[in-house]
Scaffold this motif. Structure first.
Motif, PDB file in Angstrom:
ATOM      1  N   UNK A 237       0.858   0.704  -9.327  1.00 14.99           N
ATOM      2  CA  UNK A 237       1.216  -0.426 -10.175  1.00 14.99           C
ATOM      3  C   UNK A 237       1.634  -1.620  -9.324  1.00 14.99           C
ATOM      4  N   UNK A 238       1.979  -1.336  -8.064  1.00 16.16           N
ATOM      5  CA  UNK A 238       2.446  -2.350  -7.133  1.00 16.16           C
ATOM      6  C   UNK A 238       1.943  -1.980  -5.746  1.00 16.16           C
ATOM      7  N   UNK A 239       1.426  -2.969  -5.023  1.00 20.65           N
ATOM      8  CA  UNK A 239       0.984  -2.766  -3.650  1.00 20.65           C
ATOM      9  C   UNK A 239       1.627  -3.856  -2.808  1.00 20.65           C
ATOM     10  N   UNK A 240       2.385  -3.450  -1.791  1.00 26.93           N
ATOM     11  CA  UNK A 240       3.074  -4.372  -0.900  1.00 26.93           C
ATOM     12  C   UNK A 240       2.398  -4.342   0.457  1.00 26.93           C
ATOM     13  N   UNK A 241       2.080  -5.521   0.981  1.00 23.12           N
ATOM     14  CA  UNK A 241       1.361  -5.635   2.248  1.00 23.12           C
ATOM     15  C   UNK A 241       2.145  -6.514   3.213  1.00 23.12           C
ATOM     16  N   UNK A 242       2.387  -6.025   4.428  1.00 19.95           N
ATOM     17  CA  UNK A 242       3.008  -6.827   5.480  1.00 19.95           C
ATOM     18  C   UNK A 242       1.951  -7.141   6.520  1.00 19.95           C
ATOM     19  N   UNK A 243       1.441  -8.375   6.532  1.00  9.99           N
ATOM     20  CA  UNK A 243       0.382  -8.741   7.479  1.00  9.99           C
ATOM     21  C   UNK A 243       0.886  -8.702   8.920  1.00  9.99           C
ATOM     22  N   UNK A 244      -0.030  -8.696   9.907  1.00  9.70           N
ATOM     23  CA  UNK A 244       0.386  -8.720  11.315  1.00  9.70           C
ATOM     24  C   UNK A 244       1.336  -9.873  11.618  1.00  9.70           C
ATOM     25  N   UNK A 245       1.086 -11.031  11.002  1.00  8.98           N
ATOM     26  CA  UNK A 245       2.032 -12.145  11.056  1.00  8.98           C
ATOM     27  C   UNK A 245       2.669 -12.245   9.672  1.00  8.98           C
ATOM     28  N   UNK A 246       3.824 -11.590   9.479  1.00 10.05           N
ATOM     29  CA  UNK A 246       4.396 -11.443   8.134  1.00 10.05           C
ATOM     30  C   UNK A 246       4.565 -12.776   7.404  1.00 10.05           C
ATOM     31  N   UNK A 247       4.212 -12.770   6.128  1.00 13.54           N
ATOM     32  CA  UNK A 247       4.391 -13.937   5.273  1.00 13.54           C
ATOM     33  C   UNK A 247       4.589 -13.467   3.843  1.00 13.54           C
ATOM     34  N   UNK A 248       5.112 -14.357   3.021  1.00 12.37           N
ATOM     35  CA  UNK A 248       5.314 -14.067   1.610  1.00 12.37           C
ATOM     36  C   UNK A 248       4.198 -14.707   0.787  1.00 12.37           C
ATOM     37  N   UNK A 249       3.752 -14.014  -0.248  1.00 11.99           N
ATOM     38  CA  UNK A 249       2.746 -14.617  -1.110  1.00 11.99           C
ATOM     39  C   UNK A 249       2.077 -13.606  -2.013  1.00 11.99           C
ATOM     40  N   UNK A 250       1.272 -14.136  -2.914  1.00  9.92           N
ATOM     41  CA  UNK A 250       0.494 -13.322  -3.846  1.00  9.92           C
ATOM     42  C   UNK A 250      -0.855 -12.987  -3.238  1.00  9.92           C
ATOM     43  N   UNK A 251      -1.250 -11.721  -3.317  1.00 16.45           N
ATOM     44  CA  UNK A 251      -2.596 -11.324  -2.910  1.00 16.45           C
ATOM     45  C   UNK A 251      -3.518 -11.308  -4.132  1.00 16.45           C
ATOM     46  N   UNK A 252      -3.168 -10.523  -5.147  1.00 13.41           N
ATOM     47  CA  UNK A 252      -3.951 -10.564  -6.381  1.00 13.41           C
ATOM     48  C   UNK A 252      -3.229  -9.878  -7.527  1.00 13.41           C
ATOM     49  N   UNK A 253      -3.717 -10.150  -8.729  1.00 13.17           N
ATOM     50  CA  UNK A 253      -3.293  -9.474  -9.949  1.00 13.17           C
ATOM     51  C   UNK A 253      -4.506  -8.733 -10.491  1.00 13.17           C
ATOM     52  N   UNK A 254      -4.318  -7.478 -10.877  1.00  8.23           N
ATOM     53  CA  UNK A 254      -5.435  -6.640 -11.323  1.00  8.23           C
ATOM     54  C   UNK A 254      -5.318  -6.330 -12.812  1.00  8.23           C
ATOM     55  N   UNK A 255      -6.442  -6.474 -13.508  1.00 12.54           N
ATOM     56  CA  UNK A 255      -6.515  -6.227 -14.947  1.00 12.54           C
ATOM     57  C   UNK A 255      -7.356  -4.989 -15.201  1.00 12.54           C
ATOM     58  N   UNK A 256      -6.807  -4.064 -15.979  1.00 12.57           N
ATOM     59  CA  UNK A 256      -7.499  -2.832 -16.308  1.00 12.57           C
ATOM     60  C   UNK A 256      -8.534  -3.070 -17.398  1.00 12.57           C
ATOM     61  N   UNK A 257      -9.743  -2.550 -17.200  1.00  7.82           N
ATOM     62  CA  UNK A 257     -10.779  -2.582 -18.235  1.00  7.82           C
ATOM     63  C   UNK A 257     -11.238  -1.157 -18.512  1.00  7.82           C
ATOM     64  N   UNK A 258     -12.113  -1.006 -19.496  1.00  7.29           N
ATOM     65  CA  UNK A 258     -12.446   0.320 -19.997  1.00  7.29           C
ATOM     66  C   UNK A 258     -13.159   1.210 -18.983  1.00  7.29           C
ATOM     67  N   UNK A 259     -14.182   0.648 -18.334  1.00 12.37           N
ATOM     68  CA  UNK A 259     -15.057   1.485 -17.517  1.00 12.37           C
ATOM     69  C   UNK A 259     -15.835   0.609 -16.540  1.00 12.37           C
ATOM     70  N   UNK A 260     -16.630   1.239 -15.702  1.00 12.19           N
ATOM     71  CA  UNK A 260     -17.412   0.512 -14.700  1.00 12.19           C
ATOM     72  C   UNK A 260     -18.348  -0.500 -15.338  1.00 12.19           C
ATOM     73  N   UNK A 261     -18.929  -0.161 -16.468  1.00 12.47           N
ATOM     74  CA  UNK A 261     -19.855  -1.077 -17.126  1.00 12.47           C
ATOM     75  C   UNK A 261     -19.152  -2.384 -17.512  1.00 12.47           C
ATOM     76  N   UNK A 262     -17.875  -2.292 -17.906  1.00 18.67           N
ATOM     77  CA  UNK A 262     -17.140  -3.503 -18.258  1.00 18.67           C
ATOM     78  C   UNK A 262     -16.749  -4.295 -17.015  1.00 18.67           C
TER      79      UNK A 262
END
Length: 321
Positions: free
Chosen positions: A198-223
């Motif tokens: 539900x949450x993924x935290x990433x510390x880059x080689x040169x640490x910074x703060x920011x948004x990477x992405x927001x993910x939306x759930x859909x029904x299936x691969x076809x969608x």
């Protein structure tokens, strides 16, 4: 006490009209509109708010706008919300309006919790036939002209102190680590039983703060594919997709978002239980994506969109030269 998932997110942005057009194309429903705020809903009532950068009632972001300003997580009962009050009341930026409590996480993000306002939904999704199991009988798999996301499934942030930020979500909110990039990233789920993260935290080689992405759930691969093609036809730019994440098994498609960073359609992530043992991975392209298409499939030129009228010819019939 278990966090159930994401109930609402709020972006800060300047161009609300472009953001509105984007999220309408993305498949969300506009439910409220004001000069400094647009509110959208997914199918189950999970909300996406886009507030103007000058709005006084929106928490500050961890980076300049456009970006995500606030994440509202959900619990199932008022008793669970009360239990969280004792866990959060000593944290920086603590707020409590009676219905929603929250604080600021170690990365600077406004984190809120409320009793869920999402509604149950019953949806028909694709059934897949494999060599060993044939469950789709006398029935075609669905095809989608566009996507209508069910909910916000997960958020991903860049952080400057992975240990402190991950520790906050584990100790204060009860999150569980699913898998790790040692010293670099933590895939976390809200409760012992649930989707891969539900949450993924990433510390880059040169640490910074920011948004990477927001993910939306859909029904299936076809969608996922139908949604990505629709966004392409509407003129929005694909970052990557369709593709597949080998860590979570999910199928994805990433689109650039005028409200900040990227958004993702995804489906078919792994379901985990308390017996799951977290694994450790070294970050890299083949770990992120088993396969993926840079820039996406051109939704304007695929045969199904610009196809000629039926002529009786087979598309694969090539005359000899």
């Amino acid at each position: 006490m278990s966090i159930q998932g994401i109930d609402e997110i709020t972006y800060g942005a300047q161009d609300l009209d472009t953001c509105s057009r984007f999220f309408a194309d993305w498949g969300l429903t506009l439910v409220d509109e004001a000069p400094q705020r647009r509110v959208f809903e997914c199918l189950n009532g999970c909300r996406v708010v886009v507030a103007h950068s000058d709005a006084a009632d929106v928490p500050p972001g961890v980076e300049p706008d456009p970006t995500l300003r606030e994440v509202v997580w959900s619990v199932g009962t008022t008793a669970e919300l009360d239990a969280l009050r004792t866990r959060l009341q000593d944290q920086p930026g603590y707020v409590d309006d009676g219905e929603r409590i929250g604080c600021t996480d170690p990365n600077g993000l406004a984190v809120r919790v409320q009793v869920t306002r999402k509604r149950p939904v019953v949806l028909t999704s694709a059934v897949t036939n494999t060599w060993s199991e044939r469950r789709r009988i006398n029935q075609r798999a669905p095809a989608y002209d566009r996507a209508t996301p069910v909910e916000v499934g997960h958020v991903v942030f860049f952080v400057t102190d992975l240990a402190a930020t991950a520790g906050f979500y584990e100790e204060r909110l009860g999150f569980v680590v699913s898998d790790r990039y040692p010293g670099r990233g933590a895939f976390m789920r809200c409760a012992p039983e649930g989707g891969h993260h539900d949450l993924f935290l990433l510390q880059p080689p040169e640490p910074r703060k920011g948004l990477n992405h927001v993910a939306f759930t859909v029904r299936d691969l076809h969608e996922v594919v139908g949604g990505g093609l629709h966004m392409s036809r509407q003129g929005w730019k694909t970052e990557l997709g369709p593709g597949r994440h080998p860590i979570s098994s999910a199928m994805f498609w990433y689109i650039e978002n005028p409200a900040g960073a990227l958004v993702e359609y995804y489906t078919d992530e792994d379901e985990l239980t308390a017996e799951w043992v977290p694994r450790e991975f070294t970050p890299g392209p083949t770990v992120f994506a088993e396969w993926a298409i840079k820039g996406g499939i051109d939704g304007h030129t695929r045969r199904q969109v610009n196809a000629e009228a039926p002529s009786g010819r087979f598309m694969t019939d090539k005359p000899k030269s």
